[in-house]
Design a protein around this motif. Structure first.
Motif, PDB file in Angstrom:
ATOM      1  N   CYS A  22       0.824  -1.215   0.000  1.00 21.43           N
ATOM      2  CA  CYS A  22       0.000   0.000   0.000  1.00 21.43           C
ATOM      3  C   CYS A  22       0.855   1.261   0.000  1.00 21.43           C
ATOM      4  O   CYS A  22       0.484   2.277  -0.588  1.00 21.43           O
ATOM      5  N   HIS A  35      -5.136  -9.144   6.032  1.00 22.50           N
ATOM      6  CA  HIS A  35      -5.906  -8.340   6.969  1.00 22.50           C
ATOM      7  C   HIS A  35      -6.565  -9.275   7.969  1.00 22.50           C
ATOM      8  O   HIS A  35      -7.267 -10.215   7.569  1.00 22.50           O
ATOM      9  N   GLY A  91      -2.208  -6.391   8.294  1.00 22.30           N
ATOM     10  CA  GLY A  91      -3.019  -5.191   8.476  1.00 22.30           C
ATOM     11  C   GLY A  91      -4.209  -5.480   9.367  1.00 22.30           C
ATOM     12  O   GLY A  91      -4.785  -6.568   9.322  1.00 22.30           O
ATOM     13  N   ALA A  93      -7.731  -3.706   9.965  1.00 25.01           N
ATOM     14  CA  ALA A  93      -8.609  -2.648   9.467  1.00 25.01           C
ATOM     15  C   ALA A  93     -10.051  -2.948   9.854  1.00 25.01           C
ATOM     16  O   ALA A  93     -10.969  -2.791   9.067  1.00 25.01           O
ATOM     17  N   ASP A  97     -13.173  -0.585  13.857  1.00 26.44           N
ATOM     18  CA  ASP A  97     -12.017   0.311  13.923  1.00 26.44           C
ATOM     19  C   ASP A  97     -10.952  -0.339  14.795  1.00 26.44           C
ATOM     20  O   ASP A  97     -11.253  -0.843  15.879  1.00 26.44           O
ATOM     21  N   CYS A 122       0.436  -2.872  10.011  1.00 24.36           N
ATOM     22  CA  CYS A 122      -0.214  -1.664   9.518  1.00 24.36           C
ATOM     23  C   CYS A 122      -1.602  -1.580  10.127  1.00 24.36           C
ATOM     24  O   CYS A 122      -2.355  -2.567  10.103  1.00 24.36           O
ATOM     25  N   SER A 124      -5.368   0.582  10.369  1.00 28.43           N
ATOM     26  CA  SER A 124      -6.262   1.580   9.779  1.00 28.43           C
ATOM     27  C   SER A 124      -7.245   2.028  10.851  1.00 28.43           C
ATOM     28  O   SER A 124      -7.798   1.201  11.577  1.00 28.43           O
ATOM     29  N   THR A 125      -7.469   3.326  10.936  1.00 22.97           N
ATOM     30  CA  THR A 125      -8.339   3.854  11.981  1.00 22.97           C
ATOM     31  C   THR A 125      -9.018   5.133  11.520  1.00 22.97           C
ATOM     32  O   THR A 125      -8.520   5.834  10.629  1.00 22.97           O
ATOM     33  N   THR A 146      -2.707   4.113   8.873  1.00 19.49           N
ATOM     34  CA  THR A 146      -3.590   4.823   7.943  1.00 19.49           C
ATOM     35  C   THR A 146      -4.738   5.450   8.723  1.00 19.49           C
ATOM     36  O   THR A 146      -5.376   4.779   9.540  1.00 19.49           O
ATOM     37  N   THR A 148      -8.301   7.815   8.238  1.00 19.03           N
ATOM     38  CA  THR A 148      -9.276   8.360   7.294  1.00 19.03           C
ATOM     39  C   THR A 148      -9.714   9.742   7.752  1.00 19.03           C
ATOM     40  O   THR A 148     -10.301   9.890   8.829  1.00 19.03           O
ATOM     41  N   ASN A 201      -6.318   8.325   4.222  1.00 14.19           N
ATOM     42  CA  ASN A 201      -7.389   7.958   3.302  1.00 14.19           C
ATOM     43  C   ASN A 201      -8.447   9.063   3.284  1.00 14.19           C
ATOM     44  O   ASN A 201      -8.801   9.604   4.343  1.00 14.19           O
ATOM     45  N   CYS A 269      -4.946   1.745  -4.807  1.00 10.03           N
ATOM     46  CA  CYS A 269      -5.760   1.199  -3.717  1.00 10.03           C
ATOM     47  C   CYS A 269      -6.890   0.345  -4.266  1.00 10.03           C
ATOM     48  O   CYS A 269      -7.568   0.714  -5.229  1.00 10.03           O
TER      49      CYS A 269
END
Length: 429
Positions: A22, A35, A91, A93, A97, A122, A124-125, A146, A148, A201, A269
């Motif tokens: 990514c 993931h 990841g 994600a 969350d 990694c 994501s949040t 990451t 958003t 993101n 992506c």
């Protein structure tokens, strides 16, 4: 920490980032990711989100075919690593969350670090809890996060986010958007200053936030963000935005070209599922479902233990001894069915104080409590009125009337919820 560099990426960071599909476009054809769906809860409701936990034909964020415990997630990682030699990234994600279920996320990371010290992690949040957990992220040695961030304008944010649930309080409108943005920016700044590569993101929503995206890009550039990823809105069926038009690639790339003058743009992506496995363009998630292939799962009916969150009305903490309408706070417990831990206590405005008032205009207070408890699977209470019970059931929250110890009540309520279908995407989902 050896990976933290001042001013520029050190050799170790560069090497790891070069293996992250990514963060490095060239890596997408060489390295695979997995993931792990260990964080089912979410603390905000985006109007473009409608997450379905078992939707095998969809590929978009928030979709997964299973939710794993940290131990099963470690087992799945070992299994996939044996089959996919070029696996380089783990990841987390969601499917909710990663920080809303931080104890589960952290336990998963620590379990995998114990068996593979070279793997890249990694997260994501949405960033709401970054100020709380950014120090933990750094201490764990994570170097890729990451976040958003969809807008800097609270009035637009109020149209994107239905509500934000933070420290036991539910926020809506401009207040919710301001709170979310403040926490996002604070957390991003902390991570960057401590050597974490942050990717932003941004969901491009035509007619809503598109014009303000260049401002988002400029702001995060000031904070030292590594790359931004402008993604097209996926009008998810059942979401508030399901009728909004999907952004075309022409419109998307035109905006990326403008923003690339300020900061590097991610253009490859795939908006992956929460249980994606393999190369970015060759998702093998259904091949690696734990419930289909792992011998330890074969003999069990519930192939992946569900994590429950249950709200309890209690006067003193030991007994389920309080009427729902008399509660000014709810004790929120989380666990896998047999063992529960107190997650937090949430304050609410008391629904009613007596029979006369309960028959009056209490709908607004009741609906506020529904919003506050949207991330719960069930409510455990001594008594609750019929109408209130029906409102909660309509919102997807199971009600269990019980009069015994909290410990036994939690196990009893979890057993009842386990007999029900997985809760449909709503509120916190």
């Amino acid at each position: 920490m050896s990976d933290v560099c001042a001013g520029s990426l050190c050799a170790a960071m560069q090497e790891k980032t070069s293996r992250h599909p990514c963060y490095a476009a060239d890596a997408q054809h060489k390295y695979a990711r997995i993931h792990l769906p260990v964080a089912p809860r979410c603390n905000i409701q985006c109007n473009y989100c409608n997450r379905k936990f078992d939707c095998v034909n969809e590929s978009r964020p928030g979709v997964t075919s299973e939710v794993l415990t940290p131990e099963l997630a470690k087992d799945k990682f070992i299994w996939v690593k044996e089959k996919i030699e070029n696996l380089s990234v783990v990841g987390i994600a969601g499917p909710g969350d990663a920080l809303a279920d931080w104890p589960l996320t952290k336990a998963t990371i620590e379990a995998i670090q114990a068996v593979d010290s070279d793997i890249i992690f990694c997260l994501s949040t949405n960033g709401l809890l970054l100020p709380d957990y950014a120090p933990d992220i750094v201490a764990l040695g994570l170097r890729h996060v990451t976040v958003t961030v969809n807008t800097l304008d609270a009035k637009i944010g109020a149209k994107i986010y239905k509500f934000v649930s933070y420290r036991g309080q539910t926020y809506v409108g401009v207040a919710a958007a301001n709170l979310l943005l403040a926490n996002q920016l604070e957390g991003i700044e902390y991570l960057v200053k401590h050597g974490v590569l942050v990717k932003i993101n941004i969901v491009m929503i035509k007619g809503l936030n598109a014009d303000g995206i260049p401002a988002v890009v400029k702001k995060v550039k000031e904070l030292g963000v590594f790359v931004t990823n402008i993604m097209p809105l996926i009008p998810a069926p059942g979401s508030a935005f399901e009728q909004r038009p999907q952004t075309s690639m022409k419109e998307l790339n035109a905006l990326r070209n403008i923003c690339e003058l300020d900061i590097r743009q991610m253009r490859h992506c795939q908006q992956c599922r929460a249980d994606a496995v393999g190369l970015l363009k060759e998702d093998r998630s259904q091949e690696f479902r734990m419930c289909n292939s792992v011998p330890a799962c074969a003999a069990t009916k519930s192939l992946t233990p569900r994590i429950y969150r249950i709200a309890v009305t209690t006067k003193h903490g030991n007994l389920v001894d309080q009427h729902f309408g008399h509660a000014s706070q709810f004790h929120i417990y989380q666990g896998a069915g047999r063992e529960f831990q107190l997650f937090e206590t949430r304050q609410v405005e008391q629904y009613c104080t007596g029979m006369a008032e309960c028959d009056g205009e209490t709908e607004q207070r009741r609906d506020k409590i529904v919003e506050t408890l949207q991330d719960c699977d069930a409510i455990l209470t001594m008594r609750i009125g019929y109408h209130a019970k029906e409102v909660f059931r309509a919102s997807g929250i199971h009600i269990e009337e019980y009069c015994d110890t909290v410990e036994s009540g939690l196990q009893y309520a979890a057993g009842k919820v386990a007999e029900l279908p997985l809760r449909p995407a709503s509120g916190y989902k």
